[in-house]
Write a protein that holds these residues in place. Structure first.
Motif, PDB file in Angstrom:
ATOM      1  N   SER A   1     -14.772  -2.443  -4.432  1.00  0.00           N
ATOM      2  CA  SER A   1     -14.290  -3.669  -3.816  1.00  0.00           C
ATOM      3  C   SER A   1     -12.780  -3.791  -3.895  1.00  0.00           C
ATOM      4  N   ASP A   2     -12.235  -4.694  -3.050  1.00  0.00           N
ATOM      5  CA  ASP A   2     -10.850  -5.125  -3.236  1.00  0.00           C
ATOM      6  C   ASP A   2     -10.799  -6.603  -3.632  1.00  0.00           C
ATOM      7  N   SER A   3     -11.912  -7.118  -4.126  1.00  0.00           N
ATOM      8  CA  SER A   3     -12.034  -8.508  -4.568  1.00  0.00           C
ATOM      9  C   SER A   3     -11.856  -8.621  -6.073  1.00  0.00           C
ATOM     10  N   GLN A   4     -10.995  -9.541  -6.512  1.00  0.00           N
ATOM     11  CA  GLN A   4     -10.844  -9.786  -7.953  1.00  0.00           C
ATOM     12  C   GLN A   4     -12.109 -10.460  -8.507  1.00  0.00           C
TER      13      GLN A   4
ATOM     14  N   VAL B   1     -15.451  -0.238  -9.209  1.00  0.00           N
ATOM     15  CA  VAL B   1     -14.096   0.243  -8.964  1.00  0.00           C
ATOM     16  C   VAL B   1     -13.411  -0.777  -8.066  1.00  0.00           C
ATOM     17  N   ARG B   2     -12.213  -1.196  -8.457  1.00  0.00           N
ATOM     18  CA  ARG B   2     -11.435  -2.138  -7.652  1.00  0.00           C
ATOM     19  C   ARG B   2     -10.225  -1.407  -7.074  1.00  0.00           C
TER      20      ARG B   2
ATOM     21  N   GLY C   1      -9.596   0.036 -12.153  1.00  0.00           N
ATOM     22  CA  GLY C   1      -8.700  -0.440 -11.117  1.00  0.00           C
ATOM     23  C   GLY C   1      -7.799   0.675 -10.606  1.00  0.00           C
ATOM     24  N   ILE C   2      -7.688   0.769  -9.294  1.00  0.00           N
ATOM     25  CA  ILE C   2      -6.791   1.742  -8.658  1.00  0.00           C
ATOM     26  C   ILE C   2      -5.896   0.987  -7.683  1.00  0.00           C
ATOM     27  N   ASN C   3      -4.591   1.094  -7.878  1.00  0.00           N
ATOM     28  CA  ASN C   3      -3.657   0.403  -7.005  1.00  0.00           C
ATOM     29  C   ASN C   3      -3.649   1.013  -5.611  1.00  0.00           C
ATOM     30  N   LYS C   4      -3.505   0.170  -4.608  1.00  0.00           N
ATOM     31  CA  LYS C   4      -3.551   0.663  -3.229  1.00  0.00           C
ATOM     32  C   LYS C   4      -2.398   1.614  -2.896  1.00  0.00           C
ATOM     33  N   GLU C   5      -1.394   1.660  -3.776  1.00  0.00           N
ATOM     34  CA  GLU C   5      -0.306   2.615  -3.574  1.00  0.00           C
ATOM     35  C   GLU C   5      -0.751   4.046  -3.856  1.00  0.00           C
ATOM     36  N   HIS C   6      -1.941   4.187  -4.447  1.00  0.00           N
ATOM     37  CA  HIS C   6      -2.444   5.527  -4.788  1.00  0.00           C
ATOM     38  C   HIS C   6      -3.853   5.735  -4.229  1.00  0.00           C
TER      39      HIS C   6
END
Length: 352
Positions: free
Chosen positions: A262-265, A279-280, A303-308
């Motif tokens: 997901s990309d939801s907190q 996995v976020r 958590g994986i940052n969208k920059e990576h």
């Protein structure tokens, strides 16, 4: 005694659900006010809760900084006025909520007001800057940073989601899952949000792209069934994966998923409360203390940052190859629960 509870979001319904039920059982008059968003009204109706809709939540047509600012300011102004009318009429003794207007109106009428938040000040500056100067109390987890307003903070060792996902309040039911997903196959749940909330005001935030979604579905399809829950409109290619359920049953679906991506907190924290591997992937990774604790101390999510983006698929494959993944996460969840409180009981103690 008369209490107002103000809700803005489906997650806030869950936060106050059992609190409201307990107060009502003690013959305390509870008035629920809402600004409808997503499935909030449906959730209230499903529980048979009476409520007053203060204003209708506007849907943002253009996701840019100015549309977010304009929409939030106009809504806040209208909401303050309407809430003033209700408070003047009802004369509550206390007010609880998760929004700015309840802080403003509580301050204006000198009614003790409890604002609940588990976003750190620096992550949600728009909300905090407009709410914290006016509210009497800020109710937040110990790890949550409330900036210069720590003198107002009532802290607790737990998470907001444990007000409704603590084992004393919620037991996952596989029979409810089978109503929607009769297949005995393993299944995976994907969740996307719209990134038009107040804490997305800088327009620098984002999450799972369509190309990544294609890759994820391709990988997961080989291992089980794939379902998508989305706050934003899905493109035609993804509609066949759309999950259609009664909103009140979502946590049962979430509890039994093999992997939640997901990309939801909010739903990532919910998955952690249930021991569901997750996995976020978004731009908030590393910035939110509640999720940092769940990731680093309890290893209950990744958590994986969208920059990576290059890290997402390898992490998903790594988790899928772990045959003991679900058992490991349930063990970690049990350790977390030993440390944390049942938040609803704590909330009731505030009334006492």
């Amino acid at each position: 005694m008369k209490i107002i509870i103000k809700l803005n979001h489906p997650a806030h319904f869950h936060l106050f659900k059992y609190f409201k039920k307990i107060l009502t059982s003690k013959n305390i008059d509870v008035i629920v006010l809402i600004k409808n968003k997503d499935v909030l009204r449906d959730l209230l109706d499903s529980e048979g809760f009476d409520y007053i809709e203060v204003i209708e939540k506007n849907e943002m047509k253009i996701s840019n900084k100015f549309s977010i600012i304009k929409t939030n300011i106009v809504e806040l102004f209208k909401e303050d006025i309407e809430l003033c009318k209700i408070v003047k009429r009802e004369k509550p003794d206390l007010m609880f909520g998760t929004d700015i207007s309840v802080a403003h109106v509580g301050w204006y009428y000198k009614i003790p007001t409890y604002v609940f938040n588990e976003d750190d000040y620096n992550v949600n500056k728009l909300f905090c800057s407009f709410a914290y100067p006016f509210t009497k109390f800020i109710v937040s987890p110990i790890v949550c940073n409330v900036g210069k307003y720590s003198n107002k903070k009532i802290e607790y060792d737990g998470y907001q989601k444990l007000s409704y996902l603590h084992p004393s309040k919620f037991t996952p039911n596989i029979d409810i899952v089978r109503k929607y997903l009769p297949s005995r196959n393993k299944y995976f749940l994907l969740r996307m949000v719209s990134f038009t909330a107040g804490h997305d005001i800088e327009m620098k935030h984002g999450g799972i792209t369509d190309s990544l979604l294609f890759e994820l579905i391709d990988i997961l399809n080989n291992r089980g069934d794939v379902f998508i829950s989305s706050e934003k409109e899905l493109k035609q290619n993804f509609l066949k994966y759309k999950l259609s359920i009664d909103p009140k049953d979502m946590h049962h679906i979430l509890a039994f998923t093999e992997l939640f991506i997901s990309d939801s907190q909010s739903m990532t924290v919910e998955a952690a409360m249930l021991g569901a591997p997750s996995v976020r992937f978004n731009s908030f990774v590393g910035k939110i203390n509640v999720l940092n604790e769940l990731e680093q101390k309890y290893k209950l999510t990744f958590g994986i940052n969208k920059e990576h983006p290059e890290l997402l698929i390898p992490k998903v494959n790594q988790l899928l190859d772990n045959k003991n993944l679900k058992d490991q996460f349930m063990d970690r969840r049990n350790k977390m629960l030993l440390d944390k409180i049942d938040l609803t009981d704590f909330m009731v103690s505030l009334i006492k």
